[in-house]
Design a protein around this motif. Structure first.
Motif, PDB file in Angstrom:
ATOM      1  N   LEU A 278       0.808  -1.215   0.000  1.00 42.68           N
ATOM      2  CA  LEU A 278       0.000   0.000   0.000  1.00 42.68           C
ATOM      3  C   LEU A 278       0.844   1.270   0.000  1.00 42.68           C
ATOM      4  CD1 LEU A 278      -2.785  -1.044   2.537  1.00 42.68           C
ATOM      5  CD2 LEU A 278      -2.986  -0.836   0.054  1.00 42.68           C
ATOM      6  N   GLY A 279       2.166   1.113  -0.091  1.00 46.31           N
ATOM      7  CA  GLY A 279       3.037   2.283  -0.204  1.00 46.31           C
ATOM      8  C   GLY A 279       3.558   2.815   1.100  1.00 46.31           C
ATOM      9  N   TYR A 280       3.435   2.052   2.190  1.00 40.07           N
ATOM     10  CA  TYR A 280       3.932   2.504   3.484  1.00 40.07           C
ATOM     11  C   TYR A 280       5.239   1.771   3.816  1.00 40.07           C
ATOM     12  CZ  TYR A 280      -0.766   4.409   4.001  1.00 40.07           C
ATOM     13  OH  TYR A 280      -1.933   5.108   3.811  1.00 40.07           O
ATOM     14  N   GLN A 281       5.924   2.310   4.787  1.00 39.38           N
ATOM     15  CA  GLN A 281       7.220   1.740   5.164  1.00 39.38           C
ATOM     16  C   GLN A 281       7.033   0.438   5.934  1.00 39.38           C
ATOM     17  OE1 GLN A 281       9.708   4.465   7.301  1.00 39.38           O
ATOM     18  NE2 GLN A 281      11.203   2.905   7.873  1.00 39.38           N
ATOM     19  N   ILE A 351      -2.740 -12.111  -0.539  1.00 42.26           N
ATOM     20  CA  ILE A 351      -2.191 -10.830  -0.107  1.00 42.26           C
ATOM     21  C   ILE A 351      -2.295  -9.803  -1.229  1.00 42.26           C
ATOM     22  CG2 ILE A 351      -0.074  -9.669   0.620  1.00 42.26           C
ATOM     23  CD1 ILE A 351       0.728 -12.227   2.059  1.00 42.26           C
ATOM     24  N   SER A 352      -1.987 -10.216  -2.454  1.00 38.92           N
ATOM     25  CA  SER A 352      -2.082  -9.288  -3.589  1.00 38.92           C
ATOM     26  C   SER A 352      -3.517  -8.819  -3.815  1.00 38.92           C
ATOM     27  CB  SER A 352      -1.541  -9.955  -4.853  1.00 38.92           C
ATOM     28  OG  SER A 352      -0.192 -10.353  -4.690  1.00 38.92           O
ATOM     29  N   LEU A 353      -4.479  -9.737  -3.749  1.00 42.24           N
ATOM     30  CA  LEU A 353      -5.881  -9.364  -3.931  1.00 42.24           C
ATOM     31  C   LEU A 353      -6.365  -8.443  -2.818  1.00 42.24           C
ATOM     32  CD1 LEU A 353      -7.316 -12.825  -5.055  1.00 42.24           C
ATOM     33  CD2 LEU A 353      -6.954 -10.808  -6.486  1.00 42.24           C
ATOM     34  N   PHE A 358      -7.970  -2.645  -1.344  1.00 45.71           N
ATOM     35  CA  PHE A 358      -7.858  -1.481  -0.460  1.00 45.71           C
ATOM     36  C   PHE A 358      -6.994  -0.398  -1.096  1.00 45.71           C
ATOM     37  CE2 PHE A 358      -9.089  -4.757   2.573  1.00 45.71           C
ATOM     38  CZ  PHE A 358     -10.013  -4.088   3.360  1.00 45.71           C
ATOM     39  N   SER A 359      -7.095  -0.256  -2.398  1.00 49.37           N
ATOM     40  CA  SER A 359      -6.290   0.761  -3.084  1.00 49.37           C
ATOM     41  C   SER A 359      -6.642   2.169  -2.628  1.00 49.37           C
ATOM     42  CB  SER A 359      -6.485   0.638  -4.599  1.00 49.37           C
ATOM     43  OG  SER A 359      -7.868   0.776  -4.934  1.00 49.37           O
ATOM     44  N   CYS A 364      -0.539   7.900  -1.112  1.00 51.33           N
ATOM     45  CA  CYS A 364      -0.370   8.596  -2.390  1.00 51.33           C
ATOM     46  C   CYS A 364       1.026   9.161  -2.556  1.00 51.33           C
ATOM     47  CB  CYS A 364      -1.399   9.722  -2.516  1.00 51.33           C
ATOM     48  SG  CYS A 364      -3.104   9.131  -2.489  1.00 51.33           S
ATOM     49  N   SER A 365       1.655   9.571  -1.441  1.00 52.14           N
ATOM     50  CA  SER A 365       3.002  10.126  -1.511  1.00 52.14           C
ATOM     51  C   SER A 365       4.002   9.008  -1.628  1.00 52.14           C
ATOM     52  CB  SER A 365       3.307  10.955  -0.257  1.00 52.14           C
ATOM     53  OG  SER A 365       3.210  10.140   0.893  1.00 52.14           O
ATOM     54  N   PRO A 366       5.168   9.249  -2.238  1.00 53.45           N
ATOM     55  CA  PRO A 366       6.181   8.202  -2.370  1.00 53.45           C
ATOM     56  C   PRO A 366       6.702   7.784  -1.021  1.00 53.45           C
ATOM     57  CG  PRO A 366       7.070  10.330  -3.046  1.00 53.45           C
ATOM     58  CD  PRO A 366       5.594  10.516  -2.848  1.00 53.45           C
ATOM     59  N   SER A 367       7.112   6.518  -0.928  1.00 52.17           N
ATOM     60  CA  SER A 367       7.585   5.997   0.345  1.00 52.17           C
ATOM     61  C   SER A 367       8.918   6.577   0.760  1.00 52.17           C
ATOM     62  CB  SER A 367       7.710   4.461   0.261  1.00 52.17           C
ATOM     63  OG  SER A 367       8.582   4.107  -0.799  1.00 52.17           O
ATOM     64  N   VAL A 368       9.701   7.017  -0.204  1.00 48.85           N
ATOM     65  CA  VAL A 368      10.999   7.614   0.102  1.00 48.85           C
ATOM     66  C   VAL A 368      10.984   9.045  -0.388  1.00 48.85           C
ATOM     67  CG1 VAL A 368      13.476   7.470  -0.240  1.00 48.85           C
ATOM     68  CG2 VAL A 368      12.136   5.381  -0.127  1.00 48.85           C
ATOM     69  N   ASP A 369      11.107   9.973   0.512  1.00 46.89           N
ATOM     70  CA  ASP A 369      11.096  11.380   0.158  1.00 46.89           C
ATOM     71  C   ASP A 369      12.464  11.802  -0.316  1.00 46.89           C
ATOM     72  OD1 ASP A 369       8.470  11.505   0.952  1.00 46.89           O
ATOM     73  OD2 ASP A 369       8.957  12.121   2.999  1.00 46.89           O
ATOM     74  N   HIS A 370      12.459  12.722  -1.271  1.00 45.64           N
ATOM     75  CA  HIS A 370      13.709  13.262  -1.762  1.00 45.64           C
ATOM     76  C   HIS A 370      14.083  14.459  -0.900  1.00 45.64           C
ATOM     77  CE1 HIS A 370      13.512  10.705  -5.317  1.00 45.64           C
ATOM     78  NE2 HIS A 370      12.232  11.014  -5.391  1.00 45.64           N
ATOM     79  N   LEU A 371      15.052  14.269  -0.049  1.00 47.08           N
ATOM     80  CA  LEU A 371      15.454  15.305   0.883  1.00 47.08           C
ATOM     81  C   LEU A 371      16.399  16.280   0.201  1.00 47.08           C
ATOM     82  CD1 LEU A 371      16.091  13.074   4.023  1.00 47.08           C
ATOM     83  CD2 LEU A 371      14.008  14.329   3.437  1.00 47.08           C
ATOM     84  N   ASP A 372      16.269  17.536   0.569  1.00 45.79           N
ATOM     85  CA  ASP A 372      17.155  18.564   0.061  1.00 45.79           C
ATOM     86  C   ASP A 372      18.401  18.582   0.943  1.00 45.79           C
ATOM     87  OD1 ASP A 372      18.360  20.659  -1.147  1.00 45.79           O
ATOM     88  OD2 ASP A 372      16.809  22.150  -0.699  1.00 45.79           O
TER      89      ASP A 372
END
Length: 628
Positions: A278-281, A351-353, A358-359, A364-372
């Motif tokens: 689901l895109g979480y850590q 698990i895939s189904l 639950f999409s 919605c945000s990427p799991s890894v943020d691009h830090l400055d």
């Protein structure tokens, strides 16, 4: 036999709308044209979904709004003429609900035990031929820490870990004892942690934990395994059990069966796969189990003794946490051999189904943020001074290690050398003064030293003596030439070493200017200004306390003084060593785990504010005006 299995039947699903398993079982029965389904549920009739609308129009499914907790003629009417009844435990989910408090025990007893008694009575009155009870594997666990491949030979425990498991065992026992030759044939299915699309318990709970930040933690070592069962497999096992009762297969009637996916999986890997899908850590930070259990017991104490309300997170209980660190696996071979059950959906596909269904809860945000990286981190801003930040954030490992080693040597010199503080300081100043004196007496540069010249002369003399002795002992010209060649080679090597020594000892000594020991006037003024400002802040704080207006500030001052009192209970060497370790580890850990720490602090602050709100709401009105 074949004709019996192909005949059209009317089946009733109890709790077919309000339960997770019941909804999936209804959908599986309707997918087979042989079944006509009656849904009996205490919830009002829903608007038919687009997928079920054709079945309502064709009459293959009907809905009966019946309060099953109380025996009524409507229950008998809805079951009358049914060939088989599926009675579903509405509380069965992958993450079990917490034990019911004493105020809810009666409702839970009505939902599980009394409802089962009413269904059995209605089946006897309507002469139903088959009754399949879909329950939970937790009915036999009790207080066991670990469960390794238990089969149906395991007896019910003498003592249950909570009232929910005990009530489930009572309902299952009632169904199995109701099996009679001249009455309904019964069996019970013990589903192990069902999951899948439509579960409003497991995935929303995990997503909520991921957003709050605590789903990144793993309790214990994370190696405990569970048996998870995809929901379609539970529905398929229910249909297999009904078919086995219909065919009167031996060793089915009056027996329980464990239902699993036949593939145990590590509990934390299962949760990690769903969160990552689901895109979480993924959970990655291990927390000792004893620490978490102790905190849960403290929270339970305050919940029961101080507040009558329940916590906002209903799953964080001691029994639930203990199950998170325990193994829960069961042997499903008996169901495979006797009722012909085998999983129709693999665990990976399940698990895939589930993730796809639950999409809407996906991150919605990427799991890894691009830090400055060009901007300073919060830890660097907190330190302020660039030199201190480079040192405490380990920008230069060599300098930081040298500084840390020097500080620990000073700690040993002052606190662990069994000398008084004044004596240690005096000896340190004496060594420093001796170093400055010796450093001042040395010449500004050191070239070829006498030591290197002496070593070269000694080596040359020794070589010449050896050559003369060997000339006297040996008259052979060939041997003499060979000896001379070896000696000349040794002389060249010795001279090369002497040159290397000369170059190594040739260096310049940089004198320490006196200005290095001078303190700038601006620095002294800043120090005194900071001390004066601190003094003024303390005076203002005393003035605020003297006016008696801010009770929150009084609580902060009292807490700070009490913390200082606790620190004074420890010895000064212990506090000093702990301070050094924390100083060189806190900032680097904060920089690496900035989000986790801030989310945990925010969650703790929310919980504290809520607890304070509950506490204030229970105080007398005459006291609230002073606290709020």
């Amino acid at each position: 036999m074949a004709g019996a299995s192909d005949a059209s039947m009317i089946v009733t699903v109890i709790f077919g709308r309000s339960s997770f398993i019941g909804r999936s079982l209804v959908a599986a029965l309707l997918s087979d044209v042989r079944f006509t389904v009656r849904v009996v549920d205490p919830l009002p009739a829903p608007d038919p979904t687009p997928s079920l609308a054709p079945f309502f129009q064709s009459g293959r499914v009907s809905y009966h709004h019946v309060d099953i907790r109380h025996r009524s003629p409507s229950l008998v009417t809805s079951i009358d003429g049914t060939d088989a009844v599926f009675h579903v435990d509405p509380t069965v989910t992958a993450l079990q609900p917490p034990p019911a408090p004493s105020s809810d025990f009666q409702n839970l007893h009505l939902l599980l035990v009394q409802s089962t008694r009413n269904v059995i009575s209605a089946c006897l009155e309507c002469r139903v031929q088959r009754l399949v009870y879909v329950g939970s594997a937790d009915a036999v666990i009790g207080g066991a820490n670990d469960v390794f491949c238990w089969d149906e030979s395991v007896a019910y425990p003498d003592k249950f870990v909570d009232s929910l498991s005990e009530l489930r065992a009572q309902a299952e026992t009632m169904v199995l004892r109701a099996n009679k030759k001249d009455g309904p044939l019964t069996c019970a299915l013990r589903a192990s942690n069902p999951f899948g699309p439509g579960d409003d318990n497991l995935v929303p709970f995990l997503v909520k934990g991921a957003k709050e930040g605590w789903a990144k933690f793993i309790i214990g070592n994370g190696k405990n395994s569970w048996d998870f069962t995809y929901i379609e497999n539970v529905a398929h096992a229910s249909i297999c059990a009904e078919l086995a009762l219909r065919l009167r297969t031996p060793y089915v009637a009056g027996r329980p069966f464990f239902i699993t996916n036949q593939k145990p999986m590590k509990f934390w890997d299962f949760l990690s796969n769903i969160l990552e899908g689901l895109g979480y850590q993924r959970p990655s930070i291990h927390i000792p189990a004893n620490v978490v259990l102790s905190l849960a017991e403290i929270a339970r104490f305050f919940q029961e003794k101080l507040f009558s309300c329940r916590t906002s997170n209903s799953f964080i209980t001691s029994s639930t946490l203990r199950s998170f660190i325990s193994t829960r696996t069961f042997d499903c071979s008996n169901a495979e051999r006797v009722i012909g059950y085998s999983p129709v959906v693999s665990l990976e596909d399940g698990i895939s189904l589930t993730i796809e269904s639950f999409s809407q809860l996906a991150n919605c945000s990427p799991s890894v943020d691009h830090l400055d990286l060009s901007k300073p981190s919060k830890a660097e801003k907190l330190l302020g001074n660039q030199s201190a930040a480079n040192l405490l954030l380990w920008r230069d490992d060599r300098k930081t290690f040298i500084c840390l080693l020097a500080l620990f040597l000073l700690h040993y010199w002052f606190f662990l050398s069994e000398r008084t503080f004044i004596s240690s300081a005096a000896k340190l100043l004496m060594l420093f003064a001796l170093f400055l004196f010796v450093h001042g007496t040395l010449p500004s540069s050191m070239r070829r030293s006498r030591l290197s010249v002496y070593l070269t002369w000694v080596r040359s003399s020794t070589i010449r003596r050896n050559i003369c002795c060997r000339k006297q002992e040996r008259r052979d010209v060939g041997c003499l030439k060979r000896e001379m060649h070896c000696c000349l080679l040794k002389v060249k090597v010795q001279e090369a070493l002497a040159i290397a020594v000369d170059k190594g000892l040739g260096f310049s000594i940089e004198k320490i200017p006196l200005s290095s020991f001078e303190i700038p006037e601006l620095t002294v003024r800043n120090c005194f200004s900071a001390a004066a400002s601190l003094w003024n802040i303390c005076i203002c704080a005393l003035g605020t306390l003297a006016r008696g207006e801010d009770w929150g500030f009084l609580l902060k001052v009292a807490s700070s003084l009490y913390l200082f009192k606790l620190l004074l209970r420890f010895s000064l060497p212990t506090v000093s060593a702990a301070g050094l370790v924390c100083l060189f580890s806190f900032f680097i850990v904060y920089e690496q785990c900035e989000r986790e720490i801030e989310s945990s602090v925010a969650a703790g602050a929310r919980g504290l504010r809520k607890m304070m709100g509950i506490l204030i709401s229970r105080l007398p009105s005459s006291v609230v005006k002073y606290v709020s």
